[in-house]
Design a protein around this motif. Structure first.
Motif, PDB file in Angstrom:
ATOM      1  N   ASP A  21       2.677   7.855  -5.894  1.00  0.00           N
ATOM      2  CA  ASP A  21       1.701   8.855  -6.309  1.00  0.00           C
ATOM      3  C   ASP A  21       2.036  10.233  -5.727  1.00  0.00           C
ATOM      4  O   ASP A  21       1.891  11.255  -6.381  1.00  0.00           O
ATOM      5  N   ALA A  22       2.512  10.248  -4.465  1.00  0.00           N
ATOM      6  CA  ALA A  22       2.817  11.512  -3.786  1.00  0.00           C
ATOM      7  C   ALA A  22       4.050  12.187  -4.378  1.00  0.00           C
ATOM      8  O   ALA A  22       4.062  13.406  -4.599  1.00  0.00           O
ATOM      9  N   VAL A  41       7.028   0.016  10.068  1.00  0.00           N
ATOM     10  CA  VAL A  41       6.087   0.055   8.941  1.00  0.00           C
ATOM     11  C   VAL A  41       4.960   1.048   9.212  1.00  0.00           C
ATOM     12  O   VAL A  41       4.546   1.793   8.314  1.00  0.00           O
ATOM     13  N   VAL A  42       4.459   1.082  10.447  1.00  0.00           N
ATOM     14  CA  VAL A  42       3.390   2.027  10.792  1.00  0.00           C
ATOM     15  C   VAL A  42       3.878   3.464  10.650  1.00  0.00           C
ATOM     16  O   VAL A  42       3.159   4.331  10.121  1.00  0.00           O
ATOM     17  N   MET A  43       5.101   3.729  11.105  1.00  0.00           N
ATOM     18  CA  MET A  43       5.649   5.080  10.965  1.00  0.00           C
ATOM     19  C   MET A  43       5.796   5.457   9.495  1.00  0.00           C
ATOM     20  O   MET A  43       5.569   6.614   9.105  1.00  0.00           O
ATOM     21  N   LYS A  44       6.167   4.503   8.660  1.00  0.00           N
ATOM     22  CA  LYS A  44       6.291   4.786   7.230  1.00  0.00           C
ATOM     23  C   LYS A  44       4.928   5.053   6.595  1.00  0.00           C
ATOM     24  O   LYS A  44       4.820   5.830   5.640  1.00  0.00           O
ATOM     25  N   LEU A  45       3.897   4.418   7.142  1.00  0.00           N
ATOM     26  CA  LEU A  45       2.538   4.689   6.670  1.00  0.00           C
ATOM     27  C   LEU A  45       2.143   6.132   6.986  1.00  0.00           C
ATOM     28  O   LEU A  45       1.553   6.832   6.155  1.00  0.00           O
ATOM     29  N   VAL A  46       2.498   6.587   8.194  1.00  0.00           N
ATOM     30  CA  VAL A  46       2.241   7.978   8.586  1.00  0.00           C
ATOM     31  C   VAL A  46       3.034   8.936   7.696  1.00  0.00           C
ATOM     32  O   VAL A  46       2.538  10.000   7.288  1.00  0.00           O
ATOM     33  N   ILE A  47       4.274   8.546   7.384  1.00  0.00           N
ATOM     34  CA  ILE A  47       5.119   9.368   6.509  1.00  0.00           C
ATOM     35  C   ILE A  47       4.447   9.574   5.151  1.00  0.00           C
ATOM     36  O   ILE A  47       4.452  10.679   4.597  1.00  0.00           O
ATOM     37  N   CYS A  48       3.879   8.510   4.604  1.00  0.00           N
ATOM     38  CA  CYS A  48       3.206   8.608   3.304  1.00  0.00           C
ATOM     39  C   CYS A  48       2.119   9.670   3.332  1.00  0.00           C
ATOM     40  O   CYS A  48       1.994  10.488   2.401  1.00  0.00           O
ATOM     41  N   TYR A  49       1.336   9.675   4.405  1.00  0.00           N
ATOM     42  CA  TYR A  49       0.258  10.667   4.523  1.00  0.00           C
ATOM     43  C   TYR A  49       0.838  12.072   4.624  1.00  0.00           C
ATOM     44  O   TYR A  49       0.341  13.011   3.973  1.00  0.00           O
ATOM     45  N   ALA A  50       1.897  12.232   5.445  1.00  0.00           N
ATOM     46  CA  ALA A  50       2.514  13.553   5.630  1.00  0.00           C
ATOM     47  C   ALA A  50       3.075  14.080   4.312  1.00  0.00           C
ATOM     48  O   ALA A  50       2.916  15.264   3.982  1.00  0.00           O
ATOM     49  N   ALA A 106      12.750  12.003   2.623  1.00  0.00           N
ATOM     50  CA  ALA A 106      14.044  11.519   3.108  1.00  0.00           C
ATOM     51  C   ALA A 106      14.236  11.843   4.590  1.00  0.00           C
ATOM     52  O   ALA A 106      14.712  11.016   5.374  1.00  0.00           O
ATOM     53  N   LEU A 107      13.856  13.065   5.001  1.00  0.00           N
ATOM     54  CA  LEU A 107      14.000  13.477   6.404  1.00  0.00           C
ATOM     55  C   LEU A 107      13.144  12.627   7.337  1.00  0.00           C
ATOM     56  O   LEU A 107      13.597  12.183   8.400  1.00  0.00           O
ATOM     57  N   LEU A 108      11.908  12.404   6.931  1.00  0.00           N
ATOM     58  CA  LEU A 108      11.005  11.622   7.776  1.00  0.00           C
ATOM     59  C   LEU A 108      11.440  10.161   7.859  1.00  0.00           C
ATOM     60  O   LEU A 108      11.305   9.520   8.910  1.00  0.00           O
ATOM     61  N   LEU A 109      11.972   9.616   6.765  1.00  0.00           N
ATOM     62  CA  LEU A 109      12.510   8.251   6.818  1.00  0.00           C
ATOM     63  C   LEU A 109      13.695   8.179   7.774  1.00  0.00           C
ATOM     64  O   LEU A 109      13.836   7.220   8.543  1.00  0.00           O
ATOM     65  N   TYR A 157       0.824  -1.209   0.000  1.00  0.00           N
ATOM     66  CA  TYR A 157       0.000   0.000   0.000  1.00  0.00           C
ATOM     67  C   TYR A 157       0.861   1.264   0.000  1.00  0.00           C
ATOM     68  O   TYR A 157       0.637   2.186  -0.789  1.00  0.00           O
ATOM     69  N   THR A 158       1.859   1.305   0.899  1.00  0.00           N
ATOM     70  CA  THR A 158       2.673   2.514   1.023  1.00  0.00           C
ATOM     71  C   THR A 158       3.498   2.779  -0.234  1.00  0.00           C
ATOM     72  O   THR A 158       3.703   3.937  -0.608  1.00  0.00           O
TER      73      THR A 158
END
Length: 510
Positions: free
Chosen positions: A37-38, A169-178, A191-194, A30-31
């Motif tokens: 897309d983002a 993985v959950v944090m990366k899901l939040v990153i996608c939204y941000a 890159a910063l959020l990762l 999903y991410t």
């Protein structure tokens, strides 16, 4: 710890790793779509190019990670706390040295490649530079974390490992939204959020190890003999990894040379099926590998050999249950996934599935060789065999061989490498070569033949379609499980499998 207790621990750890795998795979699919897309194709491609430059030295870090985990596991097997503390400290020192080397090389050669050879739009060069620097810092965190992750795996704390992965993985899901909703530079923010995700996980794992493991303290130390042996094991492990890259990339170049990029796409798409199937065996092997090394440390060679045989055979059988229906219904599944199936991809996929299975059979043998520590003779025999893949394929393709020739050659040579690996372990860990042939390889071939018979009849008698897929899949599952239980397993192994099922599926007890 008794054999029964070890079996229960392996079953429990395997179950935890499968929960982790299913969750991370589901969220990961999903991410990956959302972040594409983002960012858009250009920025997403830039991130992969820059990340690829930074990760070129991951082969060195990965080899050292295996060496560090091996030594920690050996120390645990010997139940010597002072030695364990020393090994962990030397592991930290080794990773700091690697970190410094990587930083120097990446900040010189890496930046040189970024500015002179990487194909990046001029208006995205500044963003690429900052993504590069952020990626370097992220990789340094990964390098420094190796001894701590090695301690978690060596102590067989798979529950903690699964939790860390799920949090990541959950944090990366939040990153996608941000990233999706931001109006700033999405590439740099991503890159910063990762990096922030890695940093949080890094500190969580440090705290966990500090509280749970007495040896896990972030301090540097020096022991010439241990460090020398670590580097030796890492060097020869790295040689094997480089050989793997050599023959896999060699095949890619040959396919491109003889048939063009379209055939590369067909081979690449087909290989993804093998990568997915690999997940099902790698989790099982991750749970068993520490026990193999610990038995070597205690000189319990019979128990070690039993685990090696069981790991090799069970991994193959576990994959076979999925491979049989995938083999017959490759065209249908690829059609559903891709709409338009590239020519030859079906054959590449079918052969790739078997290549993946026999590579899984070889993995426990590699773990045994690493447990011994001295890989020089082992790699001198096995690496040249594996490197034959490219030249043999080239000769056959020159003689008007079909594209799938490369996969046929790789499959045959991987099987030869399995036998060679087992043969080399005779003197290293006292493994009985003929016992391996009878208890593992012969069983594998007999079960495979038996498992394919009934599904093959369904495949021939029915037309392609969803109904055949359902019927063939059901028949394949029954055919595989019956063949495995009746032909492939001993009575003690059947008990082991039943216990594993009970640990994963509580209703199985009823």
């Amino acid at each position: 710890m008794t054999t029964s207790e070890n079996n229960k621990r392996i079953a429990k750890n395997t179950a935890l790793l499968y929960v982790r795998m299913l969750f991370t795979m589901g969220v990961g699919f999903y991410t990956s779509r959302i972040i594409l897309d983002a960012l858009g194709f250009v920025d997403y491609g830039i991130y992969n190019v820059v990340g690829g430059i930074v990760s070129t030295l991951s082969v060195l870090n990965g080899s050292m990670a295996g060496a560090t985990q091996r030594w920690i596991t050996i120390a645990l097997g010997k139940e010597n706390l002072e030695y364990l503390k020393k090994v962990f400290t030397i592991g930290v020192t080794a990773q700091v040295i690697i970190g410094i080397l990587v930083l120097i090389i990446i900040e010189t050669l890496g930046l040189w490649y970024l500015y002179h050879y990487a194909v990046i739009p001029e208006d995205r060069m500044i963003a690429s530079f900052w993504v590069f620097q952020i990626s370097v810092f992220t990789m340094l965190l990964s390098i420094l974390n190796v001894p701590f992750m090695g301690a978690i795996m060596a102590h067989e704390k798979m529950g903690a490992f699964a939790v860390f992965s799920i949090v990541d993985v959950v944090m990366k899901l939040v990153i996608c939204y941000a990233v999706y909703i931001t109006t700033t530079d999405k590439l740099i923010l991503y890159a910063l959020l990762l990096m922030l995700t890695y940093l949080i996980n890094f500190f969580i794992q440090q705290i966990y190890c500090y509280k749970k493991f007495e040896e896990a303290r972030f301090k540097m130390g020096w022991d010439k003999d241990i460090l020398k042996q670590m580097w030796s094991l890492a060097f020869w492990s790295m040689s094997g990894n480089i050989a793997y890259i050599g023959y896999t990339q060699g095949i890619t170049l040959l396919i491109n040379l003889f048939f063009g990029p379209a055939m590369n796409a067909a081979a690449s798409i087909a290989s993804q099926a093998g990568n997915i199937i690999n997940q099902f065996s790698s989790n099982f092997q991750t749970a068993m590998n520490p026990q193999i090394t610990k038995n070597y440390a205690k000189s319990q060679f019979k128990d070690m050999h039993d685990l090696v045989f069981r790991s090799a055979k069970f991994s193959y059988f576990l994959m076979l249950i999925f491979v049989v229906p995938l083999f017959f219904e490759a065209n249908l599944l690829l059609s559903l996934w891709l709409k338009e199936v590239p020519e030859h991809s079906v054959y590449f996929m079918r052969l790739g599935l078997f290549i993946s299975m026999f590579m899984a059979v070889r993995n426990p043998l590699i773990v045994s060789a690493q447990a011994h520590g001295d890989l020089k003779k082992y790699q001198f025999v096995v690496i040249p065999i594996l490197l034959l893949v490219t030249p043999v394929s080239y000769v056959i393709l020159k003689l008007d061989g079909i594209p799938e020739t490369t996969s046929y050659v790789m499959l045959v040579i991987i099987i030869i490498a399995v036998f060679a690996s087992a043969y080399m372990l005779r003197n290293m860990v006292h493994l009985d070569f003929m016992d391996f042939v009878k208890r593992v390889m012969l069983k594998i071939f007999l079960v495979t033949i038996a498992a394919f018979l009934l599904p093959a009849m369904v495949y021939v008698l029915m037309d392609e379609g969803f109904l055949r897929f359902l019927i063939l899949g059901s028949v394949a599952f029954l055919s595989c499980t019956i063949s495995i239980f009746r032909i492939g397993l001993t009575s003690s192994e059947r008990i082991f499998v039943v216990n594993m099922l009970k640990s994963k599926l509580p209703f199985f007890k009823k």
